[in-house]
Write a protein that holds these residues in place. Structure first.
Motif, PDB file in Angstrom:
ATOM      1  N   ALA A  28       1.738  11.211  -1.504  1.00 17.22           N
ATOM      2  CA  ALA A  28       2.207  10.407  -0.373  1.00 17.22           C
ATOM      3  C   ALA A  28       2.318  11.249   0.897  1.00 17.22           C
ATOM      4  O   ALA A  28       1.891  10.827   1.982  1.00 17.22           O
ATOM      5  CB  ALA A  28       3.550   9.768  -0.709  1.00 17.22           C
ATOM      6  N   VAL A  68      -1.138  12.157   2.524  1.00 13.97           N
ATOM      7  CA  VAL A  68      -1.845  11.142   3.329  1.00 13.97           C
ATOM      8  C   VAL A  68      -1.017  10.694   4.535  1.00 13.97           C
ATOM      9  O   VAL A  68      -1.350   9.715   5.204  1.00 13.97           O
ATOM     10  CB  VAL A  68      -2.220   9.912   2.463  1.00 13.97           C
ATOM     11  CG1 VAL A  68      -3.200  10.299   1.384  1.00 13.97           C
ATOM     12  CG2 VAL A  68      -0.981   9.244   1.859  1.00 13.97           C
ATOM     13  N   HIS A 110       0.842  -1.209   0.000  1.00 12.77           N
ATOM     14  CA  HIS A 110       0.000   0.000   0.000  1.00 12.77           C
ATOM     15  C   HIS A 110       0.874   1.255   0.000  1.00 12.77           C
ATOM     16  O   HIS A 110       0.599   2.223  -0.735  1.00 12.77           O
ATOM     17  CB  HIS A 110      -0.924  -0.002   1.211  1.00 12.77           C
ATOM     18  CG  HIS A 110      -1.803   1.211   1.295  1.00 12.77           C
ATOM     19  ND1 HIS A 110      -2.757   1.511   0.339  1.00 12.77           N
ATOM     20  CD2 HIS A 110      -1.854   2.226   2.215  1.00 12.77           C
ATOM     21  CE1 HIS A 110      -3.363   2.641   0.662  1.00 12.77           C
ATOM     22  NE2 HIS A 110      -2.833   3.088   1.801  1.00 12.77           N
ATOM     23  N   ARG A 111       1.936   1.263   0.814  1.00 11.25           N
ATOM     24  CA  ARG A 111       2.865   2.400   0.848  1.00 11.25           C
ATOM     25  C   ARG A 111       3.547   2.570  -0.500  1.00 11.25           C
ATOM     26  O   ARG A 111       3.769   3.687  -0.968  1.00 11.25           O
ATOM     27  CB  ARG A 111       3.909   2.200   1.951  1.00 11.25           C
ATOM     28  CG  ARG A 111       3.336   2.104   3.359  1.00 11.25           C
ATOM     29  CD  ARG A 111       2.703   3.420   3.770  1.00 11.25           C
ATOM     30  NE  ARG A 111       2.075   3.348   5.070  1.00 11.25           N
ATOM     31  CZ  ARG A 111       2.671   3.680   6.218  1.00 11.25           C
ATOM     32  NH1 ARG A 111       3.942   4.057   6.204  1.00 11.25           N
ATOM     33  NH2 ARG A 111       2.020   3.619   7.357  1.00 11.25           N
ATOM     34  N   ASN A 136       2.275   1.792  -3.382  1.00 10.89           N
ATOM     35  CA  ASN A 136       1.271   2.394  -4.271  1.00 10.89           C
ATOM     36  C   ASN A 136       1.270   3.913  -4.146  1.00 10.89           C
ATOM     37  O   ASN A 136       1.183   4.638  -5.147  1.00 10.89           O
ATOM     38  CB  ASN A 136      -0.124   1.867  -3.940  1.00 10.89           C
ATOM     39  CG  ASN A 136      -0.337   0.447  -4.415  1.00 10.89           C
ATOM     40  OD1 ASN A 136       0.274   0.006  -5.382  1.00 10.89           O
ATOM     41  ND2 ASN A 136      -1.204  -0.287  -3.743  1.00 10.89           N
ATOM     42  N   LEU A 137       1.358   4.412  -2.914  1.00 15.11           N
ATOM     43  CA  LEU A 137       1.345   5.854  -2.675  1.00 15.11           C
ATOM     44  C   LEU A 137       2.613   6.514  -3.204  1.00 15.11           C
ATOM     45  O   LEU A 137       2.561   7.623  -3.751  1.00 15.11           O
ATOM     46  CB  LEU A 137       1.184   6.137  -1.180  1.00 15.11           C
ATOM     47  CG  LEU A 137      -0.153   5.688  -0.567  1.00 15.11           C
ATOM     48  CD1 LEU A 137      -0.124   5.838   0.946  1.00 15.11           C
ATOM     49  CD2 LEU A 137      -1.307   6.476  -1.164  1.00 15.11           C
TER      50      LEU A 137
END
Length: 335
Positions: free
Chosen positions: A232, A235, A220-221, A223-224
């Motif tokens: 990034a 969020v 998930h990180r 992806n950001l």
């Protein structure tokens, strides 16, 4: 939220990739310089083969097959991480100099620091990691700008420059070495699968067993990070911290792989690209497929290479490069 149809497609592709791997393993076990007939594979695996069949299968074929499969998985995952944190589709541990850094460290260690045979196998991934991380840090620092952040194109160009420079260093290092040791380094540079015994499997397996689940946890990180620094940071992601952690992960994966297989490039470039083309850019979806495809591609290249010319064949690194180099040029022109 990931659409249900996409999840089904991913599971189907994972199953297809596993089927390709199993088929290639069976073919690899049955053909070669000392072949074992296909109808004797199952009896031999169950312990009912002749001495020759068991020796060929358990001491020659299976260790090489497993090592090649694991190394391909590690290189593919390393490439996927590098492409994510640099936002550059051309990033690959072999292309941007990480493999070369590991190779120089292994060459210096092999030539000038003789150790006992038993500990040598397990120290190789650590030595390769040390050389690779020093190289990766230098490339990262030179490609980073305080104003613009990490520049993807600059990173690839600096990495290619480091790769060429380290190849020159390798030649200087081995120029005064003994003939036997020079032969070993030359085979390593060509990507000849040399770690073909069970201890090498135990040397690389713990790295993959820890780092593959860790990368999936960080998907998930990742992806950001692919979306860019503003998103990034917006969020709440600590961009530099995540980049460094993931960079260390990618370097460790590549170093553990090339320490037992030699200098192999392009697996980390091709496997993630193929996986993304099949299921899209979400890391949770394409990383498992990329890992399996990377293992299969290197296994296929080695199986073909070692059976083209008897008895030594063509190194897997050269076989991969025959496909990977044109693909790299295609991406370079396209991007």
């Amino acid at each position: 939220m990931i659409h249900l149809n996409l999840l089904r497609k991913q599971r189907l592709l994972v199953g297809s990739s596993l089927a390709l791997i199993i088929i290639t393993i069976v073919i690899g076990m049955g053909i070669g310089y000392s072949s074992v007939s296909f109808d004797r594979l199952i009896p031999t695996l169950l312990g009912h083969g002749t001495f020759k069949e068991e020796f060929v299968l358990f001491s020659v074929r299976l260790p090489r097959i497993i090592i090649t499969l694991l190394a391909g998985m590690g290189l593919a995952l390393s490439g996927a991480i590098l492409q994510g944190i640099t936002r550059n589709d051309l990033a690959d541990p072999g292309i941007i100099g990480i493999n070369s850094g590991a190779g120089v460290a292994i060459a210096v260690f092999f030539l000038f620091f003789p150790v006992k045979a038993g500990s040598f196998v397990y120290m190789l991934p650590l030595v390769a990691f040390l050389g690779a991380i020093i190289t990766a840090c230098l490339i990262y620092v030179l490609a980073y700008s305080r104003k613009a952040g990490l520049h993807p194109v600059r990173l690839v160009l600096i990495g290619v420059g480091f790769s060429l420079a380290l190849s020159g260093v390798m030649i200087v290092v081995i120029s005064s070495a003994e003939r036997v040791k020079v032969d070993f380094i030359a085979k390593w540079l060509a990507g000849n699968i040399w770690g073909t015994d069970w201890p090498f499997i135990w040397a690389i397996l713990p790295w993959l067993a820890i780092l593959i689940p860790f990368t999936l946890y960080k998907a998930h990180r990742l992806n950001l990070l692919v979306l860019g620094e503003p998103v990034a940071i917006g969020v709440g992601v600590s961009v530099e911290k995540e980049r460094i952690v993931l960079l260390l992960t990618a370097v460790a994966l590549a170093a553990s792989a090339v320490s037992v297989t030699g200098g192999i490039a392009f697996i980390g470039l091709m496997a993630p690209h193929i996986a993304k083309a099949l299921v899209g850019p979400r890391n949770q979806l394409f990383i498992p497929i990329a890992i399996l495809l990377g293992g299969w591609l290197l296994l296929l290249a080695d199986t073909i290479g070692r059976n083209v010319i008897d008895p030594d064949g063509i190194p897997a690194g050269i076989m991969v490069s025959l496909i990977g180099a044109p693909y790299f040029m295609y991406l370079l022109l396209k991007k």
